[in-house]
Design a protein around this motif. Structure first.
Motif, mmCIF file in Angstrom:
data_model
loop_
_atom_site.group_PDB
_atom_site.id
_atom_site.type_symbol
_atom_site.label_atom_id
_atom_site.label_comp_id
_atom_site.label_asym_id
_atom_site.label_seq_id
_atom_site.Cartn_x
_atom_site.Cartn_y
_atom_site.Cartn_z
ATOM 1 N N MET A 189 -54.152 -41.099 26.103
ATOM 2 C CA MET A 189 -54.156 -41.648 27.451
ATOM 3 C C MET A 189 -53.827 -40.549 28.448
ATOM 4 N N GLY A 190 -53.988 -40.861 29.704
ATOM 5 C CA GLY A 190 -53.778 -39.886 30.759
ATOM 6 C C GLY A 190 -55.107 -39.353 31.255
ATOM 7 N N LYS A 191 -55.078 -38.777 32.423
ATOM 8 C CA LYS A 191 -56.296 -38.274 33.069
ATOM 9 C C LYS A 191 -57.037 -37.280 32.175
ATOM 10 N N GLU A 192 -56.277 -36.474 31.452
ATOM 11 C CA GLU A 192 -56.883 -35.465 30.576
ATOM 12 C C GLU A 192 -56.630 -35.772 29.107
ATOM 13 N N SER A 193 -56.349 -37.031 28.801
ATOM 14 C CA SER A 193 -56.052 -37.481 27.429
ATOM 15 C C SER A 193 -54.911 -36.685 26.815
ATOM 16 N N GLN A 194 -53.945 -36.326 27.653
ATOM 17 C CA GLN A 194 -52.871 -35.451 27.206
ATOM 18 C C GLN A 194 -51.695 -36.186 26.562
ATOM 19 N N HIS A 195 -51.668 -37.509 26.697
ATOM 20 C CA HIS A 195 -50.557 -38.287 26.153
ATOM 21 C C HIS A 195 -51.035 -39.110 24.961
ATOM 22 N N LEU A 196 -50.076 -39.563 24.162
ATOM 23 C CA LEU A 196 -50.390 -40.309 22.954
ATOM 24 C C LEU A 196 -49.687 -41.661 22.997
ATOM 25 N N LYS A 197 -50.418 -42.707 22.642
ATOM 26 C CA LYS A 197 -49.834 -44.047 22.509
ATOM 27 C C LYS A 197 -50.115 -44.515 21.085
ATOM 28 N N ILE A 198 -49.052 -44.873 20.384
ATOM 29 C CA ILE A 198 -49.181 -45.381 19.022
ATOM 30 C C ILE A 198 -48.666 -46.813 19.019
ATOM 31 N N LEU A 199 -49.422 -47.697 18.414
ATOM 32 C CA LEU A 199 -49.005 -49.084 18.272
ATOM 33 C C LEU A 199 -48.521 -49.285 16.836
ATOM 34 N N PHE A 200 -47.255 -49.673 16.703
ATOM 35 C CA PHE A 200 -46.654 -49.889 15.388
ATOM 36 C C PHE A 200 -46.505 -51.382 15.113
ATOM 37 N N ARG A 201 -46.618 -51.751 13.850
ATOM 38 C CA ARG A 201 -46.301 -53.111 13.412
ATOM 39 C C ARG A 201 -44.792 -53.150 13.170
ATOM 40 N N VAL A 202 -44.077 -53.911 13.998
ATOM 41 C CA VAL A 202 -42.625 -54.065 13.872
ATOM 42 C C VAL A 202 -42.320 -55.548 14.058
ATOM 43 N N GLU A 203 -42.098 -56.229 12.980
ATOM 44 C CA GLU A 203 -41.910 -57.677 13.032
ATOM 45 C C GLU A 203 -40.600 -58.066 13.709
ATOM 46 N N GLY A 204 -40.702 -59.108 14.538
ATOM 47 C CA GLY A 204 -39.521 -59.700 15.133
ATOM 48 C C GLY A 204 -38.985 -59.039 16.385
ATOM 49 N N VAL A 205 -39.591 -57.949 16.835
ATOM 50 C CA VAL A 205 -39.072 -57.259 18.018
ATOM 51 C C VAL A 205 -39.701 -57.826 19.285
ATOM 52 N N ASN A 206 -41.011 -57.772 19.385
ATOM 53 C CA ASN A 206 -41.741 -58.336 20.510
ATOM 54 C C ASN A 206 -42.527 -59.550 20.027
ATOM 55 N N SER A 207 -43.020 -60.343 20.950
ATOM 56 C CA SER A 207 -43.670 -61.606 20.594
ATOM 57 C C SER A 207 -44.880 -61.432 19.672
ATOM 58 N N ASN A 208 -45.562 -60.302 19.749
ATOM 59 C CA ASN A 208 -46.747 -60.087 18.922
ATOM 60 C C ASN A 208 -46.473 -59.205 17.695
ATOM 61 N N ASP A 209 -45.201 -58.984 17.367
ATOM 62 C CA ASP A 209 -44.797 -58.183 16.203
ATOM 63 C C ASP A 209 -45.328 -56.751 16.240
ATOM 64 N N THR A 210 -45.503 -56.231 17.459
ATOM 65 C CA THR A 210 -45.895 -54.829 17.624
ATOM 66 C C THR A 210 -44.988 -54.172 18.646
ATOM 67 N N VAL A 211 -44.895 -52.844 18.552
ATOM 68 C CA VAL A 211 -44.168 -52.060 19.553
ATOM 69 C C VAL A 211 -45.033 -50.860 19.915
ATOM 70 N N GLU A 212 -45.233 -50.656 21.215
ATOM 71 C CA GLU A 212 -45.948 -49.474 21.691
ATOM 72 C C GLU A 212 -44.982 -48.306 21.740
ATOM 73 N N ALA A 213 -45.479 -47.146 21.341
ATOM 74 C CA ALA A 213 -44.695 -45.917 21.398
ATOM 75 C C ALA A 213 -45.480 -44.893 22.203
ATOM 76 N N LEU A 214 -44.834 -44.306 23.188
ATOM 77 C CA LEU A 214 -45.473 -43.308 24.049
ATOM 78 C C LEU A 214 -44.898 -41.942 23.735
ATOM 79 N N TRP A 215 -45.790 -40.948 23.681
ATOM 80 C CA TRP A 215 -45.349 -39.573 23.448
ATOM 81 C C TRP A 215 -46.069 -38.700 24.462
ATOM 82 N N TRP A 216 -45.313 -38.279 25.456
ATOM 83 C CA TRP A 216 -45.881 -37.517 26.560
ATOM 84 C C TRP A 216 -46.296 -36.129 26.101
#
Length: 140
Positions: free
Chosen positions: A69-96
């Motif tokens: 993600m980002g204007k130059e695709s310089q950032h990373l977003k990873i979607l993890f399966r983490v049960e019970g944390v958020n309503s959809n059992d996923t957590v987004e992780a951002l790495w600038w």
């Protein structure tokens, strides 16, 4: 002066002293992650010099999706399966500024991660999100 300082450093410093490290507060089981825990951490603010934002380690988080993600695709977003944390059992992780790692991460099925906990508030919904500081394949 620089030559003498380097000479002294070579005599005093080991390879371990020169290896970058991250100060981690604790290893955290994903079952302990919640908005309640995040509020408790936020109550310790303000964070900064002499009161660092706590970093955690969790192991073996299954990867569901990876995006640059980002204007130059310089950032990373990873979607993890983490049960019970958020309503959809996923957590987004951002790495600038780590977008170039997308292909290497895509070859993994799970990761051990070092992260700070954050709140992502969007359209009135509050979710736990990870701000990544380091990763490694779970198989290592």
């Amino acid at each position: 002066f620089a030559l003498r300082m380097n000479e002294i450093a070579r005599g005093c410093l080991s390879e371990e002293d020169l290896t970058p490290s991250i100060e981690v507060a604790m290893e955290l089981e994903t079952s302990a992650i919640s908005l309640t825990l995040l509020r408790e951490i936020e109550s310790l603010a303000p964070f900064g010099h002499d009161n660092d934002l706590p970093l955690f380690v969790s192991r073996g988080l299954p990867i569901m999706d990876i995006k640059r993600m980002g204007k130059e695709s310089q950032h990373l977003k990873i979607l993890f399966r983490v049960e019970g944390v958020n309503s959809n059992d996923t957590v987004e992780a951002l790495w600038w500024n780590q977008g170039e790692l997308a292909e290497a991460v895509a070859s993994q099925s799970s990761l051990d991660i070092c992260y700070a906990l954050e709140v992502n508030e969007f359209r009135g919904e509050r979710k736990v999100q990870f701000k990544l500081h380091d990763i490694k394949p779970s198989e290592w």
